[in-house]
Design an enzyme around this catalytic site. Sequence first.
Site, PDB file in Angstrom:
ATOM      1  N   ARG A 131      -5.010  -3.056 -15.348  1.00  0.00           N
ATOM      2  CA  ARG A 131      -4.036  -3.746 -14.488  1.00  0.00           C
ATOM      3  C   ARG A 131      -3.472  -4.941 -15.254  1.00  0.00           C
ATOM      4  NH1 ARG A 131      -5.545  -2.196  -9.101  1.00  0.00           N
ATOM      5  NH2 ARG A 131      -3.705  -1.110  -8.424  1.00  0.00           N
ATOM      6  N   GLN A 136       2.324  -2.385 -15.866  1.00  0.00           N
ATOM      7  CA  GLN A 136       2.700  -2.320 -14.438  1.00  0.00           C
ATOM      8  C   GLN A 136       3.585  -1.126 -14.111  1.00  0.00           C
ATOM      9  OE1 GLN A 136       4.321  -6.086 -13.240  1.00  0.00           O
ATOM     10  NE2 GLN A 136       2.343  -6.829 -12.539  1.00  0.00           N
ATOM     11  N   ASP A 139       1.502   2.048 -13.424  1.00  0.00           N
ATOM     12  CA  ASP A 139       0.350   1.864 -12.545  1.00  0.00           C
ATOM     13  C   ASP A 139       0.445   2.763 -11.302  1.00  0.00           C
ATOM     14  OD1 ASP A 139      -1.679   0.964 -10.957  1.00  0.00           O
ATOM     15  OD2 ASP A 139      -1.161  -1.156 -11.127  1.00  0.00           O
ATOM     16  N   SER A 142      -1.108   1.487  -7.935  1.00  0.00           N
ATOM     17  CA  SER A 142      -0.248   0.596  -7.146  1.00  0.00           C
ATOM     18  C   SER A 142       0.851   1.376  -6.438  1.00  0.00           C
ATOM     19  CB  SER A 142       0.397  -0.457  -8.040  1.00  0.00           C
ATOM     20  OG  SER A 142      -0.556  -1.382  -8.452  1.00  0.00           O
ATOM     21  N   TYR A 238      -9.992  -7.671  -9.120  1.00  0.00           N
ATOM     22  CA  TYR A 238     -10.715  -6.826  -8.166  1.00  0.00           C
ATOM     23  C   TYR A 238     -11.895  -7.601  -7.571  1.00  0.00           C
ATOM     24  CZ  TYR A 238      -8.403  -2.673 -10.002  1.00  0.00           C
ATOM     25  OH  TYR A 238      -7.482  -1.734 -10.358  1.00  0.00           O
TER      26      TYR A 238
HETATM   27  P1  NAD Z   1      -8.558  -2.262  -4.160  1.00  0.00           P
HETATM   28  O1  NAD Z   1      -7.909  -1.010  -3.632  1.00  0.00           O
HETATM   29  O2  NAD Z   1      -9.636  -2.139  -5.152  1.00  0.00           O
HETATM   30  O3  NAD Z   1      -9.124  -3.103  -2.917  1.00  0.00           O
HETATM   31  C1  NAD Z   1      -8.300  -3.439  -1.833  1.00  0.00           C
HETATM   32  C2  NAD Z   1      -8.620  -4.841  -1.370  1.00  0.00           C
HETATM   33  O4  NAD Z   1      -9.889  -4.841  -0.712  1.00  0.00           O
HETATM   34  C3  NAD Z   1      -8.727  -5.888  -2.492  1.00  0.00           C
HETATM   35  O5  NAD Z   1      -7.766  -6.906  -2.255  1.00  0.00           O
HETATM   36  C4  NAD Z   1     -10.157  -6.397  -2.356  1.00  0.00           C
HETATM   37  O6  NAD Z   1     -10.264  -7.783  -2.657  1.00  0.00           O
HETATM   38  C5  NAD Z   1     -10.419  -6.121  -0.893  1.00  0.00           C
HETATM   39  N1  NAD Z   1     -11.830  -6.165  -0.479  1.00  0.00           N
HETATM   40  C6  NAD Z   1     -12.938  -5.752  -1.151  1.00  0.00           C
HETATM   41  N2  NAD Z   1     -14.054  -5.995  -0.417  1.00  0.00           N
HETATM   42  C7  NAD Z   1     -13.636  -6.559   0.758  1.00  0.00           C
HETATM   43  C8  NAD Z   1     -14.285  -7.020   1.920  1.00  0.00           C
HETATM   44  N3  NAD Z   1     -15.627  -7.003   2.040  1.00  0.00           N
HETATM   45  N4  NAD Z   1     -13.537  -7.538   2.920  1.00  0.00           N
HETATM   46  C9  NAD Z   1     -12.179  -7.595   2.833  1.00  0.00           C
HETATM   47  N5  NAD Z   1     -11.503  -7.169   1.752  1.00  0.00           N
HETATM   48  C10 NAD Z   1     -12.214  -6.662   0.720  1.00  0.00           C
HETATM   49  O7  NAD Z   1      -7.436  -3.267  -4.705  1.00  0.00           O
HETATM   50  P2  NAD Z   1      -5.990  -2.994  -5.269  1.00  0.00           P
HETATM   51  O8  NAD Z   1      -5.045  -2.776  -4.165  1.00  0.00           O
HETATM   52  O9  NAD Z   1      -6.066  -1.947  -6.302  1.00  0.00           O
HETATM   53  O10 NAD Z   1      -5.623  -4.408  -5.932  1.00  0.00           O
HETATM   54  C11 NAD Z   1      -6.639  -5.243  -6.465  1.00  0.00           C
HETATM   55  C12 NAD Z   1      -6.007  -6.425  -7.178  1.00  0.00           C
HETATM   56  O11 NAD Z   1      -5.298  -6.011  -8.336  1.00  0.00           O
HETATM   57  C13 NAD Z   1      -5.055  -7.255  -6.369  1.00  0.00           C
HETATM   58  O12 NAD Z   1      -5.302  -8.589  -6.723  1.00  0.00           O
HETATM   59  C14 NAD Z   1      -3.714  -6.862  -6.888  1.00  0.00           C
HETATM   60  O13 NAD Z   1      -2.736  -7.864  -6.694  1.00  0.00           O
HETATM   61  C15 NAD Z   1      -4.044  -6.664  -8.335  1.00  0.00           C
HETATM   62  N6  NAD Z   1      -3.088  -5.805  -9.007  1.00  0.00           N
HETATM   63  C16 NAD Z   1      -2.624  -6.180 -10.240  1.00  0.00           C
HETATM   64  C17 NAD Z   1      -1.721  -5.369 -10.907  1.00  0.00           C
HETATM   65  C18 NAD Z   1      -1.175  -5.738 -12.253  1.00  0.00           C
HETATM   66  O14 NAD Z   1      -1.295  -6.863 -12.676  1.00  0.00           O
HETATM   67  N7  NAD Z   1      -0.611  -4.798 -12.961  1.00  0.00           N
HETATM   68  C19 NAD Z   1      -1.320  -4.178 -10.346  1.00  0.00           C
HETATM   69  C20 NAD Z   1      -1.826  -3.831  -9.102  1.00  0.00           C
HETATM   70  C21 NAD Z   1      -2.724  -4.641  -8.442  1.00  0.00           C
END
Ligand code: NAD
Length: 401
Positions: A131, A136, A139, A142, A238
């Site tokens: 990530r 991006q 991805d 996403s 994460y």
């Molecule tokens: P994910 O699908 O792994 O998890 C979804 C969400 O669940 C996360 O926000 C996580 O913090 C939350 N979570 C975990 N345990 C929890 C709990 N007990 N209670 C409530 N929430 C809980 O996450 P994702 O959608 O793949 O994204 C994770 C991170 O990666 C985010 O910060 C996102 O902004 C970031 N991201 C970065 C890029 C990039 O830079 N290229 C791209 C996509 C996502």
Amino acid sequence: MTCVLVPRERRAGEHRVAATPETVKRLIARGCALIVESGAGLAAGFADGDYRDAGATLLDPRAADAQARWRDADVILSVQGASLAEAEPGLNQLRPGALLIGLLEPHANTALLEALQRQRLSALALELLPRISRAQTMDVLSSQANVAGYKAVLLAAAALDRYVPMLMTAAGTIQPARALILGAGVAGLQALATARRLGAVVVVSDVRPAAKEQVESLGGRFLEPPQLEQNPTEQGGYAQQASEAFLAAQRQQLAEQLAQSDMVICTAQVPGRPAPRLIDDAMLAGMRPGAVVVDLAVAQGGNCEGTRPGETVLRHGVQLIGAEALPSSVAHHASALYARNLAALLEHLLGAGTDGSPLALDLEDPIVSGCLFSHAADAAAPAAGATTGASPERQPVGGAA
Ligand code: NAD
């Protein structure tokens, strides 16, 4: 010239396709030859003729030379790549050194890893793509989570026994629906934005403090996580796995919110681990009958007790929707985005040239090493979900390993 094969998806219920006529044109412009199995895009609204017009060669899987054409492929673009291990034609027809790109369910998928290594195939698991900002555009987690978050709210709204927006009518005022979203990652934030557009009042829970600002900027109210001595940490954006004590405190906090909620969208996940259990049976019993829970984490065990993949069950009068395969249910746009992600990755692998020179895997490139699931040059099997640790080199794809 790099020969790219796009098979019809083999997994039942998978309607997406890994390349669209738009990305076929894009890859041909980069010197690739595209072979698309006939019917590959039909369920996503892309006809064979559109691929032909874009410059692809169509392959009838029943044709006498179908298996031979699989042997021509240097790269296979897939959605559910893991399902090609058992398919005919499938991985068995590929020649050593070919590269499979797709969703490979890499965590502990030893059967696929063995099949890849038996055939001496390389594979990039898109679930492991780093990530980082320069990846991006590639991805898929996403782009597909975004589709899932959107569709989850539509499912909840359609199942709900009430309006979502506030309405003022001659018969009186209707209060807006209250939505609770668990997890403010990509799916959760899209669910928040969609629920707000429909007019719901939205509360969001996440364990990452960074999520607060994003939630508030989209018009949601952020529930601060319970403050314990050991809150779950964060690595690379994460959340890490929470302790049972933390989850118990979180459930206590959520029980109050749930009692006031009409729709709940569960998206909380910890990569490579079972989904955190945030709603138990007693909490469901405290909700109002007619409320709806859509659990996007159901494939990882679910955030909510009692949800079952692909099923809707009624518990204490609450509808529990085990939302599986939501991106596939929005197949046209989910495929358009997925295919663009793959085209961006393949263009990256092809490097700067437009002369059709053979594709090479640069093991020093963090994008490649991050999602390398199997490497044809490796004698030893890499650990699932980890990089191969192979010595840095630029390894041609498509030649004998
Ligand atoms: P994910 O699908 O792994 O998890 C979804 C969400 O669940 C996360 O926000 C996580 O913090 C939350 N979570 C975990 N345990 C929890 C709990 N007990 N209670 C409530 N929430 C809980 O996450 P994702 O959608 O793949 O994204 C994770 C991170 O990666 C985010 O910060 C996102 O902004 C970031 N991201 C970065 C890029 C990039 O830079 N290229 C791209 C996509 C996502």
